[in-house]
Enzyme design. Structure first.
Site, PDB file in Angstrom:
ATOM      1  N   GLU A   1       8.202   1.563  -4.755  1.00 33.45           N
ATOM      2  CA  GLU A   1       6.861   1.806  -4.194  1.00 33.45           C
ATOM      3  C   GLU A   1       6.614   3.316  -4.042  1.00 33.45           C
ATOM      4  O   GLU A   1       5.472   3.757  -4.001  1.00 33.45           O
ATOM      5  CB  GLU A   1       6.754   1.078  -2.848  1.00 33.45           C
ATOM      6  CG  GLU A   1       5.400   1.079  -2.185  1.00 33.45           C
ATOM      7  CD  GLU A   1       4.325   0.205  -2.843  1.00 33.45           C
ATOM      8  OE1 GLU A   1       4.671  -0.622  -3.702  1.00 33.45           O
ATOM      9  OE2 GLU A   1       3.145   0.379  -2.519  1.00 33.45           O
TER      10      GLU A   1
ATOM     11  N   THR B   1      12.737   2.795  -2.512  1.00 30.11           N
ATOM     12  CA  THR B   1      11.942   1.758  -3.192  1.00 30.11           C
ATOM     13  C   THR B   1      11.094   2.298  -4.338  1.00 30.11           C
ATOM     14  O   THR B   1      10.635   3.451  -4.301  1.00 30.11           O
ATOM     15  CB  THR B   1      10.990   1.086  -2.171  1.00 30.11           C
ATOM     16  OG1 THR B   1       9.935   0.417  -2.867  1.00 30.11           O
ATOM     17  CG2 THR B   1      10.343   2.094  -1.238  1.00 30.11           C
TER      18      THR B   1
ATOM     19  N   TYR C   1       3.463   2.605   3.744  1.00 34.19           N
ATOM     20  CA  TYR C   1       4.854   2.189   3.527  1.00 34.19           C
ATOM     21  C   TYR C   1       5.531   3.133   2.537  1.00 34.19           C
ATOM     22  O   TYR C   1       6.624   3.655   2.788  1.00 34.19           O
ATOM     23  CB  TYR C   1       4.872   0.745   2.995  1.00 34.19           C
ATOM     24  CG  TYR C   1       6.222   0.285   2.480  1.00 34.19           C
ATOM     25  CD1 TYR C   1       7.178  -0.222   3.349  1.00 34.19           C
ATOM     26  CD2 TYR C   1       6.546   0.362   1.118  1.00 34.19           C
ATOM     27  CE1 TYR C   1       8.420  -0.651   2.887  1.00 34.19           C
ATOM     28  CE2 TYR C   1       7.780  -0.055   0.645  1.00 34.19           C
ATOM     29  CZ  TYR C   1       8.711  -0.563   1.526  1.00 34.19           C
ATOM     30  OH  TYR C   1       9.934  -0.975   1.063  1.00 34.19           O
TER      31      TYR C   1
ATOM     32  N   LYS D   1       8.600   5.846   3.155  1.00 31.65           N
ATOM     33  CA  LYS D   1       9.854   5.703   2.398  1.00 31.65           C
ATOM     34  C   LYS D   1      10.160   6.997   1.618  1.00 31.65           C
ATOM     35  O   LYS D   1      11.331   7.359   1.456  1.00 31.65           O
ATOM     36  CB  LYS D   1       9.768   4.505   1.448  1.00 31.65           C
ATOM     37  CG  LYS D   1       9.902   3.146   2.144  1.00 31.65           C
ATOM     38  CD  LYS D   1      11.370   2.838   2.484  1.00 31.65           C
ATOM     39  CE  LYS D   1      11.545   1.425   3.014  1.00 31.65           C
ATOM     40  NZ  LYS D   1      12.944   1.065   3.275  1.00 31.65           N
TER      41      LYS D   1
HETATM   42  P1  NAP Z   1      13.002  -7.858   4.890  1.00 26.56           P
HETATM   43  O1  NAP Z   1      13.395  -9.223   4.448  1.00 26.56           O
HETATM   44  O2  NAP Z   1      11.608  -7.616   5.338  1.00 26.56           O
HETATM   45  O3  NAP Z   1      14.017  -7.414   6.073  1.00 26.56           O
HETATM   46  C1  NAP Z   1      13.758  -6.301   6.880  1.00 26.56           C
HETATM   47  C2  NAP Z   1      14.770  -6.281   8.022  1.00 26.56           C
HETATM   48  O4  NAP Z   1      14.468  -5.152   8.869  1.00 26.56           O
HETATM   49  C3  NAP Z   1      14.724  -7.528   8.937  1.00 26.56           C
HETATM   50  O5  NAP Z   1      16.039  -7.840   9.322  1.00 26.56           O
HETATM   51  C4  NAP Z   1      13.939  -7.018  10.144  1.00 26.56           C
HETATM   52  O6  NAP Z   1      14.245  -7.721  11.351  1.00 26.56           O
HETATM   53  C5  NAP Z   1      14.485  -5.597  10.218  1.00 26.56           C
HETATM   54  N1  NAP Z   1      13.701  -4.712  11.077  1.00 26.56           N
HETATM   55  C6  NAP Z   1      12.353  -4.652  11.228  1.00 26.56           C
HETATM   56  N2  NAP Z   1      12.047  -3.714  12.165  1.00 26.56           N
HETATM   57  C7  NAP Z   1      13.216  -3.179  12.590  1.00 26.56           C
HETATM   58  C8  NAP Z   1      13.563  -2.203  13.541  1.00 26.56           C
HETATM   59  N3  NAP Z   1      12.646  -1.552  14.265  1.00 26.56           N
HETATM   60  N4  NAP Z   1      14.884  -1.914  13.765  1.00 26.56           N
HETATM   61  C9  NAP Z   1      15.839  -2.564  13.057  1.00 26.56           C
HETATM   62  N5  NAP Z   1      15.576  -3.505  12.125  1.00 26.56           N
HETATM   63  C10 NAP Z   1      14.268  -3.818  11.892  1.00 26.56           C
HETATM   64  O7  NAP Z   1      13.303  -6.802   3.736  1.00 26.56           O
HETATM   65  P2  NAP Z   1      14.252  -6.949   2.435  1.00 26.56           P
HETATM   66  O8  NAP Z   1      13.444  -7.508   1.318  1.00 26.56           O
HETATM   67  O9  NAP Z   1      15.533  -7.565   2.814  1.00 26.56           O
HETATM   68  O10 NAP Z   1      14.465  -5.411   2.072  1.00 26.56           O
HETATM   69  C11 NAP Z   1      15.531  -4.663   2.662  1.00 26.56           C
HETATM   70  C12 NAP Z   1      15.208  -3.186   2.581  1.00 26.56           C
HETATM   71  O11 NAP Z   1      15.021  -2.801   1.229  1.00 26.56           O
HETATM   72  C13 NAP Z   1      13.938  -2.753   3.311  1.00 26.56           C
HETATM   73  O12 NAP Z   1      14.169  -1.469   3.834  1.00 26.56           O
HETATM   74  C14 NAP Z   1      12.887  -2.678   2.223  1.00 26.56           C
HETATM   75  O13 NAP Z   1      11.883  -1.761   2.559  1.00 26.56           O
HETATM   76  C15 NAP Z   1      13.735  -2.193   1.064  1.00 26.56           C
HETATM   77  N6  NAP Z   1      13.296  -2.583  -0.271  1.00 26.56           N
HETATM   78  C16 NAP Z   1      13.067  -3.892  -0.562  1.00 26.56           C
HETATM   79  C17 NAP Z   1      12.721  -4.250  -1.852  1.00 26.56           C
HETATM   80  C18 NAP Z   1      12.464  -5.693  -2.228  1.00 26.56           C
HETATM   81  O14 NAP Z   1      11.864  -5.928  -3.277  1.00 26.56           O
HETATM   82  N7  NAP Z   1      12.942  -6.645  -1.440  1.00 26.56           N
HETATM   83  C19 NAP Z   1      12.587  -3.268  -2.849  1.00 26.56           C
HETATM   84  C20 NAP Z   1      12.861  -1.938  -2.514  1.00 26.56           C
HETATM   85  C21 NAP Z   1      13.225  -1.611  -1.228  1.00 26.56           C
HETATM   86  P3  NAP Z   1      13.447  -9.096  11.698  1.00 26.56           P
HETATM   87  O15 NAP Z   1      13.981 -10.132  10.755  1.00 26.56           O
HETATM   88  O16 NAP Z   1      13.797  -9.372  13.102  1.00 26.56           O
HETATM   89  O17 NAP Z   1      11.997  -8.793  11.474  1.00 26.56           O
HETATM   90  N1  GDD Z   2       1.940 -10.128  -0.893  1.00 27.03           N
HETATM   91  C1  GDD Z   2       0.918 -10.458  -1.709  1.00 27.03           C
HETATM   92  N2  GDD Z   2       0.124 -11.510  -1.364  1.00 27.03           N
HETATM   93  N3  GDD Z   2       0.727  -9.729  -2.822  1.00 27.03           N
HETATM   94  C2  GDD Z   2      -0.286 -10.100  -3.646  1.00 27.03           C
HETATM   95  C3  GDD Z   2      -1.117 -11.187  -3.354  1.00 27.03           C
HETATM   96  C4  GDD Z   2      -0.923 -11.918  -2.160  1.00 27.03           C
HETATM   97  O1  GDD Z   2      -1.621 -12.860  -1.832  1.00 27.03           O
HETATM   98  N4  GDD Z   2      -2.009 -11.307  -4.371  1.00 27.03           N
HETATM   99  C5  GDD Z   2      -1.731 -10.338  -5.241  1.00 27.03           C
HETATM  100  N5  GDD Z   2      -0.699  -9.594  -4.812  1.00 27.03           N
HETATM  101  C6  GDD Z   2      -0.165  -8.382  -5.466  1.00 27.03           C
HETATM  102  C7  GDD Z   2      -0.109  -7.176  -4.531  1.00 27.03           C
HETATM  103  O2  GDD Z   2      -1.402  -6.582  -4.381  1.00 27.03           O
HETATM  104  C8  GDD Z   2       0.889  -6.289  -5.274  1.00 27.03           C
HETATM  105  O3  GDD Z   2       0.205  -5.545  -6.256  1.00 27.03           O
HETATM  106  C9  GDD Z   2       1.813  -7.300  -5.954  1.00 27.03           C
HETATM  107  O4  GDD Z   2       1.166  -8.581  -5.878  1.00 27.03           O
HETATM  108  C10 GDD Z   2       3.194  -7.411  -5.302  1.00 27.03           C
HETATM  109  O5  GDD Z   2       3.013  -7.585  -3.911  1.00 27.03           O
HETATM  110  P1  GDD Z   2       4.248  -7.931  -2.939  1.00 27.03           P
HETATM  111  O6  GDD Z   2       4.959  -9.137  -3.395  1.00 27.03           O
HETATM  112  O7  GDD Z   2       3.711  -7.927  -1.551  1.00 27.03           O
HETATM  113  O8  GDD Z   2       5.273  -6.726  -3.182  1.00 27.03           O
HETATM  114  P2  GDD Z   2       5.060  -5.136  -3.216  1.00 27.03           P
HETATM  115  O9  GDD Z   2       5.301  -4.705  -4.633  1.00 27.03           O
HETATM  116  O10 GDD Z   2       3.799  -4.738  -2.583  1.00 27.03           O
HETATM  117  O11 GDD Z   2       6.245  -4.620  -2.286  1.00 27.03           O
HETATM  118  C11 GDD Z   2       7.564  -5.176  -2.402  1.00 27.03           C
HETATM  119  O12 GDD Z   2       8.305  -4.452  -3.353  1.00 27.03           O
HETATM  120  C12 GDD Z   2       8.544  -3.069  -2.997  1.00 27.03           C
HETATM  121  C13 GDD Z   2       9.329  -2.452  -4.163  1.00 27.03           C
HETATM  122  O13 GDD Z   2       8.438  -1.990  -5.141  1.00 27.03           O
HETATM  123  C14 GDD Z   2       8.197  -5.107  -0.990  1.00 27.03           C
HETATM  124  O14 GDD Z   2       9.423  -5.816  -1.012  1.00 27.03           O
HETATM  125  C15 GDD Z   2       8.477  -3.680  -0.588  1.00 27.03           C
HETATM  126  O15 GDD Z   2       9.206  -3.686   0.643  1.00 27.03           O
HETATM  127  C16 GDD Z   2       9.301  -3.018  -1.698  1.00 27.03           C
HETATM  128  O16 GDD Z   2       9.617  -1.691  -1.361  1.00 27.03           O
END
Ligand code: NAP
Ligand code: GDD
Length: 342
Positions: A130, A128, A152, A156
């Site tokens: 992050e 990620t 987190y 990662k």
């Molecule tokens: P998500 O919607 O939060 O999905 C996470 C998945 O992990 C869910 O299926 C959850 O199951 C499962 N999980 C949680 N704890 C677990 C455990 N102990 N064993 C097995 N599975 C478990 O995340 P996403 O947005 O699809 O992201 C997918 C991956 O990409 C994650 O690893 C995230 O950190 C990474 N990532 C995401 C982004 C982004 O912007 N979306 C960016 C960079 C990296 P439940 O549904 O049952 O909770």
């Molecule tokens: N969630 C959330 N809720 N974020 C907020 C809020 C709020 O009410 N108000 C402001 N923010 C700001 C957070 O402080 C952060 O700076 C930004 O919005 C984005 O927050 P998120 O949408 O929670 O995403 P993230 O960037 O922290 O993390 C997501 O992206 C990562 C990749 O860079 C997640 O999907 C991570 O799992 C992923 O790795």
């Protein structure tokens, strides 16, 4: 080809399942056992994966080495996509140990199991942006140093290095996609884009009066999840395992998301948004912007969805979910009552 997707019930799991099934793969998707109402299978239902005869859902917790071993020895997987995570950054400050168990130890369990029982299986790790955290350069690429700002991000980073180490030490096909934020109508409701689009739909349908947010100044490089899972798949079908940044190269602020989402329904966000210290993080990532040049040149990957279109798609999806037909809403000049989707 048979793929195992951990974390299949999440946003990316749903899109990746649909993509691989479309490519003719057999897909086994897993997540930990939850309560028995099956609501966690909603996304898989919505993308049509559950009804596909080549898709099988099973339970597996990546923190439990014996259940990981049991899964990997029970059948042959050509490829494993590890999407399992505690993925909500804010929660990682509250539960750093649990987050590390899933996001780092879970990865080690998978890597060890592949090393012991199925060394030719290819492994994808969901790394990620992050990990870059507090950045000191305009655009982050595969060589940018890490400065994580949350438990987190720290976990990662550790997992990212473990994948690199198993690749170098044991010659495994193991790689990490360093994905920047990606969103969609299937995004978890706690993440800021979806919190805003869901909040807009609730305001329009008169279920609430306002939205409470943390900092509006944060900037992210936001793309569409459907494009990003395509990047994952492209990485896993190369001759050699390599890490790739997947990003759009364009950055927007939380304020930009608000501006687009509210003006899409004819409202001014300033009348509806309040800031609440509860949503501020002990340390945050102020700005991220990815440089996807390597993915462009080596994989031929390109993002296809424009940021503004994506936010509007999410608002429309949430309007519909809250019983407002977006088309009728716009045709009736913004009357939620006249556009009630009942
Ligand atoms: P998500 O919607 O939060 O999905 C996470 C998945 O992990 C869910 O299926 C959850 O199951 C499962 N999980 C949680 N704890 C677990 C455990 N102990 N064993 C097995 N599975 C478990 O995340 P996403 O947005 O699809 O992201 C997918 C991956 O990409 C994650 O690893 C995230 O950190 C990474 N990532 C995401 C982004 C982004 O912007 N979306 C960016 C960079 C990296 P439940 O549904 O049952 O909770
Ligand atoms: N969630 C959330 N809720 N974020 C907020 C809020 C709020 O009410 N108000 C402001 N923010 C700001 C957070 O402080 C952060 O700076 C930004 O919005 C984005 O927050 P998120 O949408 O929670 O995403 P993230 O960037 O922290 O993390 C997501 O992206 C990562 C990749 O860079 C997640 O999907 C991570 O799992 C992923 O790795």
């Amino acid at each position: 080809m048979h793929a195992l997707i951990t974390g299949v019930t999440g946003q990316d799991g749903a899109y990746l399942s649909a993509l691989l099934l479309g490519e003719g793969y057999q897909v086994t998707g897993t997540s930990p056992r939850r309560s028995s109402d099956n609501s966690n299978l909603r996304r898989l239902m919505e993308v049509g994966a559950l009804e596909n005869h080549k898709f099988k859902y099973d339970t597996m917790d990546v923190t439990c080495a014996s259940s990981v071993d049991a899964m990997i020895t029970s059948q042959h997987f050509d490829v494993i996509y590890n999407l399992a995570a505690q993925s909500y950054v804010a929660e990682s400050f509250v539960s750093p140990l649990a987050t590390t168990q899933i996001n780092y130890n879970g990865v080690l369990n998978l890597l060890e199991s592949i090393k012991k029982f199925s060394r030719e299986t290819r492994f994808y790790q969901a790394s990620t942006s992050e990990m870059f955290g507090l950045v000191d350069c305009e655009a982050q690429n595969e060589d940018t140093k890490f400065h994580p700002r949350s438990p987190y991000g720290v976990a990662k980073c550790a997992a990212h290095y473990a994948v690199q180490n198993y690749r170098e030490a044991y010659g495994m096909y193991a790689c990490s996609g360093i994905l920047f934020n990606h969103e969609s109508p299937h995004r978890g409701i706690e993440f800021v884009t979806r919190k805003i689009t869901d909040g807009v739909a609730k305001i329009v349908s008169k279920q609430r009066m306002d939205i409470s947010l943390g900092t509006l100044d944060s900037q992210r490089d936001w793309g569409h999840a459907r494009d990003y899972v395509r990047g994952m798949h492209m990485m896993m079908t190369q001759d050699r395992p390599e890490d790739f940044v997947i990003a759009t190269g364009v950055t927007h602020s939380v304020r930009d998301v608000l501006e687009i989402a509210f003006s899409h329904v004819g409202l001014d966000y300033r009348d509806y948004v309040e800031q609440d210290a509860r949503y501020m993080r002990p340390s945050d990532v102020p700005i991220l912007c990815g440089d996807p040049s390597k993915a462009r040149s080596k994989l031929g990957w390109e993002p296809t969805v424009d940021f503004e279109d994506m936010i509007k798609e999410m608002v429309d999806f949430d309007l519909f979910r809250h019983n407002v037909d977006p088309l009728k809403y716009f045709l009736t000049g913004g009357s939620a009552d006249a556009a009630a989707n009942r």
